[in-house]
Design a protein around this motif. Structure first.
Motif, PDB file in Angstrom:
ATOM      1  N   GLU A 208      -0.121   1.805  -5.054  1.00 32.71           N
ATOM      2  CA  GLU A 208      -0.377   0.076  -5.321  1.00 32.71           C
ATOM      3  C   GLU A 208      -0.979  -0.741  -4.191  1.00 32.71           C
ATOM      4  O   GLU A 208      -0.756  -0.551  -3.507  1.00 32.71           O
ATOM      5  N   THR A 209      -1.463  -1.348  -5.422  1.00 31.62           N
ATOM      6  CA  THR A 209      -2.622  -2.631  -4.209  1.00 31.62           C
ATOM      7  C   THR A 209      -1.900  -4.005  -5.400  1.00 31.62           C
ATOM      8  O   THR A 209      -2.617  -4.590  -6.131  1.00 31.62           O
ATOM      9  N   HIS A 210      -1.545  -4.872  -4.303  1.00 35.44           N
ATOM     10  CA  HIS A 210      -1.105  -6.232  -4.917  1.00 35.44           C
ATOM     11  C   HIS A 210      -1.228  -7.131  -4.221  1.00 35.44           C
ATOM     12  O   HIS A 210      -1.399  -6.874  -3.328  1.00 35.44           O
ATOM     13  N   VAL A 211      -1.040  -8.519  -5.451  1.00 34.34           N
ATOM     14  CA  VAL A 211      -1.153  -9.422  -4.202  1.00 34.34           C
ATOM     15  C   VAL A 211       0.941  -9.869  -3.427  1.00 34.34           C
ATOM     16  O   VAL A 211      -0.268 -10.931  -2.563  1.00 34.34           O
ATOM     17  N   MET A 212       1.246  -9.569  -4.199  1.00 29.96           N
ATOM     18  CA  MET A 212       2.964  -9.925  -2.882  1.00 29.96           C
ATOM     19  C   MET A 212       2.654  -9.901  -1.999  1.00 29.96           C
ATOM     20  O   MET A 212       2.185  -7.777  -1.621  1.00 29.96           O
ATOM     21  N   GLU A 213       3.338  -9.728  -0.411  1.00 29.41           N
ATOM     22  CA  GLU A 213       3.330  -9.479   0.123  1.00 29.41           C
ATOM     23  C   GLU A 213       4.851  -9.476  -0.017  1.00 29.41           C
ATOM     24  O   GLU A 213       6.154  -9.392  -0.504  1.00 29.41           O
ATOM     25  N   HIS A 214       5.140  -7.750   0.946  1.00 27.98           N
ATOM     26  CA  HIS A 214       6.736  -7.175   0.359  1.00 27.98           C
ATOM     27  C   HIS A 214       6.924  -7.335   2.131  1.00 27.98           C
ATOM     28  O   HIS A 214       6.753  -6.998   3.060  1.00 27.98           O
ATOM     29  N   MET A 240      10.502  -1.948   6.546  1.00 25.95           N
ATOM     30  CA  MET A 240       9.174  -2.302   6.600  1.00 25.95           C
ATOM     31  C   MET A 240       8.690  -3.408   5.961  1.00 25.95           C
ATOM     32  O   MET A 240       8.615  -3.980   4.775  1.00 25.95           O
ATOM     33  N   TRP A 241       7.189  -3.481   6.425  1.00 27.16           N
ATOM     34  CA  TRP A 241       6.747  -4.655   6.718  1.00 27.16           C
ATOM     35  C   TRP A 241       5.409  -5.208   5.806  1.00 27.16           C
ATOM     36  O   TRP A 241       4.389  -4.265   6.278  1.00 27.16           O
ATOM     37  N   LEU A 242       4.963  -5.018   4.945  1.00 26.77           N
ATOM     38  CA  LEU A 242       3.614  -4.813   4.230  1.00 26.77           C
ATOM     39  C   LEU A 242       2.742  -5.872   3.544  1.00 26.77           C
ATOM     40  O   LEU A 242       3.372  -6.610   3.000  1.00 26.77           O
TER      41      LEU A 242
END
Length: 273
Positions: A208-214, A240-242
């Motif tokens: 998964e590669t997307h604009v939302m911060e997690h 975890m922070w992404l």
């Protein structure tokens, strides 16, 4: 008292005989904060909160969380706050993982037990007290609300995870599911705080590669998680922070379910400049 299905930090300190080797990592693309780092000496006090301490596991800063803060908050018996939120822009989610508390929102009082979830819109009047004889531990996720002209602000609500049916991801035979507390197409909301569940053997089968911060806090189980170019072992109690666009995937090898509390920013234009 029955054991909570969710992992919560208990504090304390490791013995002097313990080795320093750990899984803590902080990179430009992601961070891993293992549960073993959440000791007594890394807690913070909060203004206008009594008998309370917090593990701050995400905060806005350069090279880290940009859109939100995330606390694991522990309130001892008799503690709490009559004015818990000092920022009128801040909306919040409270999710209880251990114990019981009372939360009063705009004059209406609710009891939050384990699995209890409260959404607190920006500017609302709320208070929280622990009237029990044991500590209560809960996640408190905060984000400045991004208001849009012509779209109403969301309203406060209180529920419990056990009262919300998970949504199975398509083509996964129910092995990967998301418990959504807000509908994805409800444009009033600019953040989602959900629970993601993987049955043993389930995977995220692509990066998964997307604009939302997690922000992901592991509530239960263990897995190997793909973070950027690395596969990392994680277990209940890890965080975890992404950052946005950090590739991610997951393999939940078992033996039990793998579950995490997930934050992401949604439903708004990208800010320019």
């Amino acid at each position: 008292m029955s054991k909570s299905p969710y992992y919560a930090p208990q504090g304390g300190l490791p013995p002097q005989t313990q080795l320093l080797t750990d899984r803590a990592m902080f990179t430009d693309a992601y961070a891993v904060i293992p549960r073993g780092t959440m000791t007594d000496i890394v807690t913070s006090n909060l203004p206008l909160w009594d008998n309370t301490r917090a593990w701050v596991i995400a905060r806005p800063m350069s090279g880290f969380a940009e859109s939100f803060s995330h606390y694991i908050t522990e309130v001892s018996p008799g503690g709490g706050s009559q004015k818990p939120e000092l920022d009128p822009r801040a909306q919040g989610v409270v999710f209880v993982v251990e114990g019981t508390c009372q939360i009063t929102i705009e004059g209406a009082t609710h009891t939050l037990n384990e699995g209890g979830y409260a959404f607190l819109p920006a500017g609302c009047d709320w208070q929280l007290r622990n009237l029990s004889d044991a500590p209560v531990r809960f996640h408190w996720v905060r984000k400045a609300y991004d208001a849009v002209p012509g779209i109403d602000a969301p309203e406060a609500f209180v529920t419990n995870e056990k009262d919300v049916s998970p949504n199975a991801m398509p083509d996964t035979d129910g092995k990967w599911a998301t418990t959504r507390f807000v509908e994805p197409d409800d444009m009033r909301h600019d953040m989602h705080v959900n629970i993601v569940t993987f049955e043993p053997g389930a995977v995220i089968p692509f990066a998964e590669t997307h604009v939302m911060e997690h922000g992901l806090y592991v509530l239960e189980g263990k897995a190997v998680y793909r973070l950027n170019q690395d596969w990392v072992e994680v277990e209940a109690g890890d965080y975890m922070w992404l950052r946005a666009f950090c590739p991610q995937a997951c393999y939940a090898g078992g033996p039990g379910r793998f579950r995490y509390l997930l934050y992401k920013d949604v439903n708004r234009h990208m800010k320019l400049g």
